[in-house]
Scaffold this motif. Sequence first.
Motif, PDB file in Angstrom:
ATOM      1  N   PRO A  73      -2.131  -0.151  24.739  1.00  0.00           N
ATOM      2  CA  PRO A  73      -2.705  -1.158  23.835  1.00  0.00           C
ATOM      3  C   PRO A  73      -2.080  -1.127  22.443  1.00  0.00           C
ATOM      4  O   PRO A  73      -1.818  -2.176  21.848  1.00  0.00           O
ATOM      5  CB  PRO A  73      -4.190  -0.788  23.802  1.00  0.00           C
ATOM      6  CG  PRO A  73      -4.436  -0.174  25.137  1.00  0.00           C
ATOM      7  CD  PRO A  73      -3.188   0.619  25.435  1.00  0.00           C
ATOM      8  N   THR A  74      -1.816   0.075  21.927  1.00  0.00           N
ATOM      9  CA  THR A  74      -1.223   0.181  20.580  1.00  0.00           C
ATOM     10  C   THR A  74       0.158  -0.462  20.540  1.00  0.00           C
ATOM     11  O   THR A  74       0.476  -1.230  19.627  1.00  0.00           O
ATOM     12  CB  THR A  74      -1.115   1.657  20.162  1.00  0.00           C
ATOM     13  OG1 THR A  74      -2.426   2.230  20.135  1.00  0.00           O
ATOM     14  CG2 THR A  74      -0.480   1.784  18.780  1.00  0.00           C
ATOM     15  N   ALA A  75       0.987  -0.163  21.544  1.00  0.00           N
ATOM     16  CA  ALA A  75       2.334  -0.733  21.596  1.00  0.00           C
ATOM     17  C   ALA A  75       2.276  -2.240  21.819  1.00  0.00           C
ATOM     18  O   ALA A  75       3.062  -3.005  21.241  1.00  0.00           O
ATOM     19  CB  ALA A  75       3.149  -0.070  22.698  1.00  0.00           C
ATOM     20  N   ALA A  76       1.328  -2.681  22.651  1.00  0.00           N
ATOM     21  CA  ALA A  76       1.196  -4.110  22.926  1.00  0.00           C
ATOM     22  C   ALA A  76       0.774  -4.872  21.674  1.00  0.00           C
ATOM     23  O   ALA A  76       1.280  -5.960  21.392  1.00  0.00           O
ATOM     24  CB  ALA A  76       0.192  -4.328  24.051  1.00  0.00           C
ATOM     25  N   ILE A  77      -0.157  -4.320  20.938  1.00  0.00           N
ATOM     26  CA  ILE A  77      -0.619  -4.960  19.692  1.00  0.00           C
ATOM     27  C   ILE A  77       0.547  -5.082  18.707  1.00  0.00           C
ATOM     28  O   ILE A  77       0.737  -6.119  18.065  1.00  0.00           O
ATOM     29  CB  ILE A  77      -1.785  -4.153  19.094  1.00  0.00           C
ATOM     30  CG1 ILE A  77      -3.048  -4.358  19.938  1.00  0.00           C
ATOM     31  CG2 ILE A  77      -2.035  -4.559  17.639  1.00  0.00           C
ATOM     32  CD1 ILE A  77      -4.181  -3.403  19.607  1.00  0.00           C
ATOM     33  N   LYS A  78       1.336  -4.035  18.585  1.00  0.00           N
ATOM     34  CA  LYS A  78       2.487  -4.057  17.668  1.00  0.00           C
ATOM     35  C   LYS A  78       3.489  -5.128  18.090  1.00  0.00           C
ATOM     36  O   LYS A  78       4.007  -5.881  17.251  1.00  0.00           O
ATOM     37  CB  LYS A  78       3.155  -2.680  17.649  1.00  0.00           C
ATOM     38  CG  LYS A  78       4.317  -2.577  16.692  1.00  0.00           C
ATOM     39  CD  LYS A  78       4.894  -1.155  16.682  1.00  0.00           C
ATOM     40  CE  LYS A  78       6.060  -1.052  15.715  1.00  0.00           C
ATOM     41  NZ  LYS A  78       6.626   0.332  15.709  1.00  0.00           N
ATOM     42  N   ALA A  79       3.760  -5.213  19.399  1.00  0.00           N
ATOM     43  CA  ALA A  79       4.729  -6.186  19.894  1.00  0.00           C
ATOM     44  C   ALA A  79       4.245  -7.617  19.680  1.00  0.00           C
ATOM     45  O   ALA A  79       5.013  -8.502  19.281  1.00  0.00           O
ATOM     46  CB  ALA A  79       4.998  -5.934  21.376  1.00  0.00           C
ATOM     47  N   VAL A  80       2.974  -7.866  19.946  1.00  0.00           N
ATOM     48  CA  VAL A  80       2.419  -9.210  19.781  1.00  0.00           C
ATOM     49  C   VAL A  80       2.395  -9.607  18.304  1.00  0.00           C
ATOM     50  O   VAL A  80       2.685 -10.756  17.952  1.00  0.00           O
ATOM     51  CB  VAL A  80       1.008  -9.286  20.406  1.00  0.00           C
ATOM     52  CG1 VAL A  80       0.316 -10.601  20.029  1.00  0.00           C
ATOM     53  CG2 VAL A  80       1.100  -9.142  21.923  1.00  0.00           C
TER      54      VAL A  80
END
Length: 291
Positions: A259-266
């Motif tokens: 989730p942390t990496a996904a939030i950063k990417a989005v």
Amino acid sequence: MSGRQASFGAHDTGTLYLVPTPIGNLGDMTSRAVETLRTVAVIAAEDTRNTQKLLNHFDIATKQISFHEHNTQARIPELIAKLQAGEDIAQVSDAGMPSISDPGHELVNAAIAADIPVVPLPGPNAGLTALIASGLVPQPFLFYGFLPRKASEQRAALTELACQQATMIFYESPYRVVKTLGAMQAAFGDRQAVAARELTKLHEEFLRGRLSELQAMLADTARGEFVVMVAGAPAATPQPSTVPLAEQVAAQVASGLTPTAAIKAVAKANGVKKQVVYADYHGLTPAKESQ
């Protein structure tokens, strides 16, 4: 190819030394390069006549053997045989680093395949020498070297490079540099660029400006070998997706991201702050555009 190879120590073969030579100023020859050329059994030179002038200047008596683009395949077995017999060989080009827009790469690969140590020496290189004084962003950079001479092939190469965001480095002759600058402008637009000529020599010069300005500067005075550097394409402005932020994060998580990496990417893809995406994903507050 794979494996580990120590450059120094006990070996059953000779060593292939890659020795840079000055690109103009003989004072740039290192003491290590001179000593290496004196102690090897033979020097594989791109042009023995040109290299002989360098050897005479530094009082080096080592014998030479020609090694250039037209006799590469014939020479490699002979040079590898010498190395396997225990002889050390130094490979040099006419100026600068071997293998960089010059012969050498095929011999290096053949030596590696035969488990012969390949030892590079640091030294002069026109591309990097020009880059650090250009004023353009020095990293990342993409070294291209000489573009294809055929117009259609050159256009295709430049078109492919048009979206490249790194500073690009090219080599060009005085006979084609103005036409090449024009082709670059057609492919890239009128970007900031720098042309460096006669590096390390008395008439060293840097021409800075837009590609169109460099063409005008060199219209009647294109002399000497050139390094042409062109600014990379500007970074694309993030385009927000019409898909809700929370759904974008969920899709990234489903693909394997945390989730942390996904939030950063989005957040990066949509040009908003991570806190906004985090809040929307966790249903804390309504998502809103970052200020």
